[in-house]
Scaffold this active site. Structure first.
Site, PDB file in Angstrom:
ATOM      1  N   THR A 127      56.844  38.697   2.697  1.00 16.04           N
ATOM      2  CA  THR A 127      58.229  38.328   3.073  1.00 16.04           C
ATOM      3  C   THR A 127      58.915  37.585   1.921  1.00 16.04           C
ATOM      4  O   THR A 127      60.110  37.747   1.707  1.00 16.04           O
ATOM      5  CB  THR A 127      58.256  37.434   4.334  1.00 16.04           C
ATOM      6  OG1 THR A 127      57.372  36.332   4.152  1.00 16.04           O
ATOM      7  CG2 THR A 127      57.871  38.230   5.572  1.00 16.04           C
TER       8      THR A 127
ATOM      9  N   ASP B 189      52.337  48.017   1.135  1.00 18.56           N
ATOM     10  CA  ASP B 189      53.358  47.988   0.075  1.00 18.56           C
ATOM     11  C   ASP B 189      52.783  48.049  -1.343  1.00 18.56           C
ATOM     12  O   ASP B 189      53.537  48.195  -2.306  1.00 18.56           O
ATOM     13  CB  ASP B 189      54.271  46.746   0.237  1.00 18.56           C
ATOM     14  CG  ASP B 189      53.473  45.426   0.272  1.00 18.56           C
ATOM     15  OD1 ASP B 189      53.898  44.506   0.984  1.00 18.56           O
ATOM     16  OD2 ASP B 189      52.428  45.330  -0.403  1.00 18.56           O
TER      17      ASP B 189
ATOM     18  N   HIS C 262      45.402  49.491   6.489  1.00 12.52           N
ATOM     19  CA  HIS C 262      46.391  50.377   7.113  1.00 12.52           C
ATOM     20  C   HIS C 262      46.972  51.382   6.132  1.00 12.52           C
ATOM     21  O   HIS C 262      48.026  51.958   6.393  1.00 12.52           O
ATOM     22  CB  HIS C 262      47.505  49.544   7.776  1.00 12.52           C
ATOM     23  CG  HIS C 262      46.998  48.752   8.939  1.00 12.52           C
ATOM     24  ND1 HIS C 262      47.657  47.647   9.444  1.00 12.52           N
ATOM     25  CD2 HIS C 262      45.866  48.870   9.686  1.00 12.52           C
ATOM     26  CE1 HIS C 262      46.963  47.141  10.445  1.00 12.52           C
ATOM     27  NE2 HIS C 262      45.867  47.866  10.616  1.00 12.52           N
TER      28      HIS C 262
ATOM     29  N   CYS D 242      52.425  74.645  -0.829  1.00 18.54           N
ATOM     30  CA  CYS D 242      52.141  75.533   0.320  1.00 18.54           C
ATOM     31  C   CYS D 242      53.182  75.418   1.427  1.00 18.54           C
ATOM     32  O   CYS D 242      53.071  76.078   2.461  1.00 18.54           O
ATOM     33  CB  CYS D 242      50.752  75.201   0.892  1.00 18.54           C
ATOM     34  SG  CYS D 242      50.749  73.679   1.861  1.00 18.54           S
TER      35      CYS D 242
HETATM   36  N1  APR Z   1      54.245  32.605   4.628  1.00 20.23           N
HETATM   37  C1  APR Z   1      53.302  32.475   5.592  1.00 20.23           C
HETATM   38  N2  APR Z   1      53.348  33.134   6.776  1.00 20.23           N
HETATM   39  C2  APR Z   1      54.415  33.947   6.974  1.00 20.23           C
HETATM   40  C3  APR Z   1      55.445  34.136   6.015  1.00 20.23           C
HETATM   41  C4  APR Z   1      55.330  33.406   4.807  1.00 20.23           C
HETATM   42  N3  APR Z   1      56.239  33.511   3.836  1.00 20.23           N
HETATM   43  N4  APR Z   1      56.348  35.027   6.522  1.00 20.23           N
HETATM   44  C5  APR Z   1      55.910  35.367   7.759  1.00 20.23           C
HETATM   45  N5  APR Z   1      54.753  34.726   8.019  1.00 20.23           N
HETATM   46  C6  APR Z   1      53.884  34.872   9.191  1.00 20.23           C
HETATM   47  C7  APR Z   1      54.609  35.003  10.504  1.00 20.23           C
HETATM   48  O1  APR Z   1      54.765  33.709  11.095  1.00 20.23           O
HETATM   49  C8  APR Z   1      53.638  35.858  11.313  1.00 20.23           C
HETATM   50  O2  APR Z   1      52.675  35.053  11.972  1.00 20.23           O
HETATM   51  O3  APR Z   1      53.197  36.088   8.993  1.00 20.23           O
HETATM   52  C9  APR Z   1      52.921  36.684  10.253  1.00 20.23           C
HETATM   53  C10 APR Z   1      53.398  38.125  10.206  1.00 20.23           C
HETATM   54  O4  APR Z   1      52.956  38.741  11.395  1.00 20.23           O
HETATM   55  P1  APR Z   1      53.372  40.254  11.704  1.00 20.23           P
HETATM   56  O5  APR Z   1      54.822  40.424  11.468  1.00 20.23           O
HETATM   57  O6  APR Z   1      52.799  40.582  13.066  1.00 20.23           O
HETATM   58  O7  APR Z   1      52.618  41.100  10.585  1.00 20.23           O
HETATM   59  P2  APR Z   1      51.094  41.537  10.585  1.00 20.23           P
HETATM   60  O8  APR Z   1      50.231  40.485  11.191  1.00 20.23           O
HETATM   61  O9  APR Z   1      50.776  41.976   9.216  1.00 20.23           O
HETATM   62  O10 APR Z   1      51.120  42.840  11.544  1.00 20.23           O
HETATM   63  C11 APR Z   1      49.914  43.573  11.643  1.00 20.23           C
HETATM   64  O11 APR Z   1      51.101  45.297  12.828  1.00 20.23           O
HETATM   65  O12 APR Z   1      52.699  46.906  13.176  1.00 20.23           O
HETATM   66  C12 APR Z   1      51.486  46.645  12.653  1.00 20.23           C
HETATM   67  O13 APR Z   1      50.566  47.986  10.999  1.00 20.23           O
HETATM   68  C13 APR Z   1      51.460  46.933  11.185  1.00 20.23           C
HETATM   69  O14 APR Z   1      49.988  45.958   9.545  1.00 20.23           O
HETATM   70  C14 APR Z   1      50.901  45.650  10.586  1.00 20.23           C
HETATM   71  C15 APR Z   1      50.207  45.026  11.768  1.00 20.23           C
END
Ligand code: APR
Length: 252
Positions: free
Chosen positions: A27, A105, A120, A166
């Site tokens: 992020t 990514d 993934h 193909c």
């Molecule tokens: N620093 C620390 N934590 C952060 C930051 C940051 N800069 N930005 C966001 N977060 C935290 C959020 O608070 C949240 O708990 O990271 C977490 C992101 O969670 P998700 O959005 O659920 O992402 P993720 O856990 O990777 O999702 C898992 O879900 O849809 C599927 O395949 C997709 O790989 C993904 C999987």
């Protein structure tokens, strides 16, 4: 921030760190995560994103899948942030053994990390479903964008990248819902986690299985969580640092 000193001490003393991460690691590179308030899963679409990012949806509504995919996941120009760079630095110094990520990514590799286990898959890899011809990120981006410009939405080729060799449909090497994870990636991840001295979990909500279940193979006493939001692992962690992972890691 609470806990940074302890984390710094554990990192300085260890030669066997393993990192387990998710969308929160990217992020600070400008890529939205999924479940934070401004994340992908809270934006308005005709279908829930978890439905769009499923095998069934890909097979039955390929153009709509690629519309979402091009708009939200085929992101160009994102750069590694301090978190990615620090992990690559620790690996180069022989302190970190592997990065295990749920992200697709490719930013860990761009930052210089070598041992990256992509649970993934990755947007950097795409294959023809018929002849398995490989297409990289740029090739798929070009195909999707050009199909959008030249065809009307009713044509069968609209927003569906086809194989030059193909004519088959090209599919991203990303694990969609309903699809299994790669066995080799899973077994390597389990080996790294079960042997780790320090396991640092960062930027993940730990709600998606089987990925989230891998952390339970950790047997050490230095389980660290570096996360903005709370997670189910907080109570069993040996150290929780509540903060932005890029900011935290730049202080280590
Ligand atoms: N620093 C620390 N934590 C952060 C930051 C940051 N800069 N930005 C966001 N977060 C935290 C959020 O608070 C949240 O708990 O990271 C977490 C992101 O969670 P998700 O959005 O659920 O992402 P993720 O856990 O990777 O999702 C898992 O879900 O849809 C599927 O395949 C997709 O790989 C993904 C999987």
């Amino acid at each position: 921030m609470e806990g940074i000193e302890t984390l710094k001490k554990w990192v300085d003393e260890s030669e066997n760190i393993v990192f387990f991460g998710g969308a929160g690691v990217s992020t600070e590179s400008g890529i939205p995560d999924f479940r934070s308030v401004d994340g992908l899963y809270h934006q308005k679409y005709d279908y829930p994103p978890e439905t769009i990012l499923s095998h069934t949806f890909f097979m039955r509504k390929t153009p709509e899948f690629y519309k979402f995919y091009e708009d939200k996941l085929l992101l160009e120009g994102a750069k590694p942030n301090a978190a990615h760079l620090k992990l690559a630095e620790w690996e180069a110094k022989g302190k970190l053994k592997a990065v295990i990520t749920q992200n697709i990514d490719g930013l860990h590799q761009l930052a210089g990390s070598k041992e990256v286990l992509e649970l993934h898959g990755s947007v950097q890899r795409n294959y023809c479903m018929k002849c398995h011809e490989f297409y990289d990120f740029a090739a798929i981006k070009e195909k999707v964008v050009s199909s959008k410009q030249n065809d009307d939405p009713k044509s069968p080729d609209y927003m569906v990248p086809k194989c030059d060799k193909c004519g088959g449909i090209i599919k991203p090497d990303v694990v969609l819902y309903e699809e299994g994870l790669d066995d080799d990636v899973i077994s390597k991840s389990i080996r790294y986690i079960s042997n780790a001295d320090v396991l640092i979990i960062g930027g993940t909500s730990l709600v998606v299985y089987p990925a989230a279940g891998l952390i339970h193979y950790y047997r050490g006493k230095k389980l660290v969580l570096v996360n903005l939001g709370e997670t189910s692992a907080d109570s069993s962690a040996d150290l929780v640092v509540r903060g932005k992972i890029g900011e935290v890691f730049s202080q280590l």
